[in-house]
Write a protein that holds these residues in place. Structure first.
Motif, PDB file in Angstrom:
ATOM      1  N   LEU A  26      48.080  35.625  42.941  1.00 30.96           N
ATOM      2  CA  LEU A  26      46.674  35.545  43.325  1.00 30.96           C
ATOM      3  C   LEU A  26      46.436  36.196  44.686  1.00 30.96           C
ATOM      4  CD1 LEU A  26      45.859  31.945  42.099  1.00 30.96           C
ATOM      5  CD2 LEU A  26      44.872  34.079  41.202  1.00 30.96           C
ATOM      6  N   ASN A  27      47.374  36.016  45.605  1.00 27.07           N
ATOM      7  CA  ASN A  27      47.249  36.654  46.915  1.00 27.07           C
ATOM      8  C   ASN A  27      47.277  38.174  46.801  1.00 27.07           C
ATOM      9  OD1 ASN A  27      46.908  34.369  48.510  1.00 27.07           O
ATOM     10  ND2 ASN A  27      49.106  34.049  48.709  1.00 27.07           N
ATOM     11  N   ARG A  28      48.064  38.702  45.889  1.00 26.43           N
ATOM     12  CA  ARG A  28      48.094  40.152  45.671  1.00 26.43           C
ATOM     13  C   ARG A  28      46.779  40.635  45.057  1.00 26.43           C
ATOM     14  NH1 ARG A  28      53.395  41.886  42.558  1.00 26.43           N
ATOM     15  NH2 ARG A  28      52.537  43.950  43.013  1.00 26.43           N
ATOM     16  N   LEU A  29      46.207  39.840  44.169  1.00 25.39           N
ATOM     17  CA  LEU A  29      44.991  40.244  43.474  1.00 25.39           C
ATOM     18  C   LEU A  29      43.731  40.075  44.319  1.00 25.39           C
ATOM     19  CD1 LEU A  29      45.768  38.671  39.996  1.00 25.39           C
ATOM     20  CD2 LEU A  29      45.794  41.116  40.578  1.00 25.39           C
ATOM     21  N   LYS A  30      43.734  39.109  45.228  1.00 28.27           N
ATOM     22  CA  LYS A  30      42.505  38.812  45.979  1.00 28.27           C
ATOM     23  C   LYS A  30      42.107  39.912  46.957  1.00 28.27           C
ATOM     24  CE  LYS A  30      44.362  36.110  49.804  1.00 28.27           C
ATOM     25  NZ  LYS A  30      44.467  34.781  50.381  1.00 28.27           N
ATOM     26  N   VAL A  31      42.976  40.878  47.214  1.00 29.03           N
ATOM     27  CA  VAL A  31      42.580  41.995  48.067  1.00 29.03           C
ATOM     28  C   VAL A  31      41.444  42.799  47.409  1.00 29.03           C
ATOM     29  CG1 VAL A  31      44.835  42.172  49.171  1.00 29.03           C
ATOM     30  CG2 VAL A  31      44.321  43.608  47.196  1.00 29.03           C
ATOM     31  N   GLN A  32      41.277  42.634  46.096  1.00 31.64           N
ATOM     32  CA  GLN A  32      40.208  43.315  45.378  1.00 31.64           C
ATOM     33  C   GLN A  32      38.871  42.584  45.495  1.00 31.64           C
ATOM     34  OE1 GLN A  32      41.363  44.691  41.373  1.00 31.64           O
ATOM     35  NE2 GLN A  32      43.362  43.798  41.831  1.00 31.64           N
ATOM     36  N   GLY A  33      38.907  41.307  45.879  1.00 30.30           N
ATOM     37  CA  GLY A  33      37.696  40.496  45.993  1.00 30.30           C
ATOM     38  C   GLY A  33      37.934  39.088  45.500  1.00 30.30           C
ATOM     39  N   SER A  34      36.863  38.289  45.475  1.00 28.95           N
ATOM     40  CA  SER A  34      36.946  36.918  44.974  1.00 28.95           C
ATOM     41  C   SER A  34      37.288  36.919  43.495  1.00 28.95           C
ATOM     42  CB  SER A  34      35.619  36.192  45.202  1.00 28.95           C
ATOM     43  OG  SER A  34      35.381  36.051  46.577  1.00 28.95           O
ATOM     44  N   LEU A  53      37.527  39.725  38.547  1.00 28.38           N
ATOM     45  CA  LEU A  53      36.787  39.743  39.802  1.00 28.38           C
ATOM     46  C   LEU A  53      35.515  38.928  39.586  1.00 28.38           C
ATOM     47  CD1 LEU A  53      37.184  43.466  40.861  1.00 28.38           C
ATOM     48  CD2 LEU A  53      38.279  41.462  41.883  1.00 28.38           C
ATOM     49  N   GLN A  54      35.196  38.083  40.546  1.00 27.19           N
ATOM     50  CA  GLN A  54      34.045  37.201  40.390  1.00 27.19           C
ATOM     51  C   GLN A  54      32.761  37.991  40.131  1.00 27.19           C
ATOM     52  OE1 GLN A  54      33.945  34.003  43.173  1.00 27.19           O
ATOM     53  NE2 GLN A  54      31.766  33.661  42.920  1.00 27.19           N
ATOM     54  N   ASP A  55      32.602  39.132  40.772  1.00 25.77           N
ATOM     55  CA  ASP A  55      31.398  39.946  40.592  1.00 25.77           C
ATOM     56  C   ASP A  55      31.296  40.558  39.201  1.00 25.77           C
ATOM     57  OD1 ASP A  55      30.738  39.383  43.202  1.00 25.77           O
ATOM     58  OD2 ASP A  55      31.459  41.295  43.984  1.00 25.77           O
ATOM     59  N   GLU A  56      32.403  40.571  38.458  1.00 26.24           N
ATOM     60  CA  GLU A  56      32.418  41.182  37.132  1.00 26.24           C
ATOM     61  C   GLU A  56      32.526  40.153  36.010  1.00 26.24           C
ATOM     62  OE1 GLU A  56      35.599  44.020  37.261  1.00 26.24           O
ATOM     63  OE2 GLU A  56      34.563  45.277  38.724  1.00 26.24           O
TER      64      GLU A  56
END
Length: 115
Positions: A26-34, A53-56
């Motif tokens: 999750l830490n690796r993925l969160k650089v893309q956003g929430s 991604l939360q926005d998607e």
């Protein structure tokens, strides 16, 4: 491990726990956003957690937030909550990597177990 309790009218509580491997991913993925981790009750997804991604990600009134510690939310359909006992563990493996979830690009896959 990160843990959070959520209360529901239909269930006394559900504790969501992430293993150290899941936290690292999750830490690796969160650089893309929430992030949103959605545990589906659909025929195609089964109960495999999918990370978006939360926005998607678009949810509906059937989903319940069972974990919300920014930058990660975990959602489960109301009808699916009772399938789990009091503890939902989110872990990672690198077997059968396929799907639309964000971690697939890293040759990883989230999975769940109930304890």
């Amino acid at each position: 491990m990160i843990k959070m309790h959520s209360d529901f009218s239909s269930k006394e509580s559900l504790q969501v726990t992430f293993t150290p491997d899941a936290i690292e991913l999750l830490n690796r993925l969160k650089v893309q956003g929430s992030l949103v981790v959605h545990i589906s009750d659909g025929c195609c997804d089964g109960t495999v957690p999918n990370c978006y991604l939360q926005d998607e990600f678009y949810s509906d009134s059937n989903d319940v937030v069972v974990y919300n510690e920014p930058p990660v939310k975990v959602l489960i359909p109301k009808a699916t909550i009772d399938r789990f006992k009091n503890n939902l563990v989110i872990d990672v493996h690198d077997k059968n990597v396929a799907g639309f979830s964000l971690e697939v690009a890293l040759d990883k896959r989230f999975y769940i177990r109930s304890e």
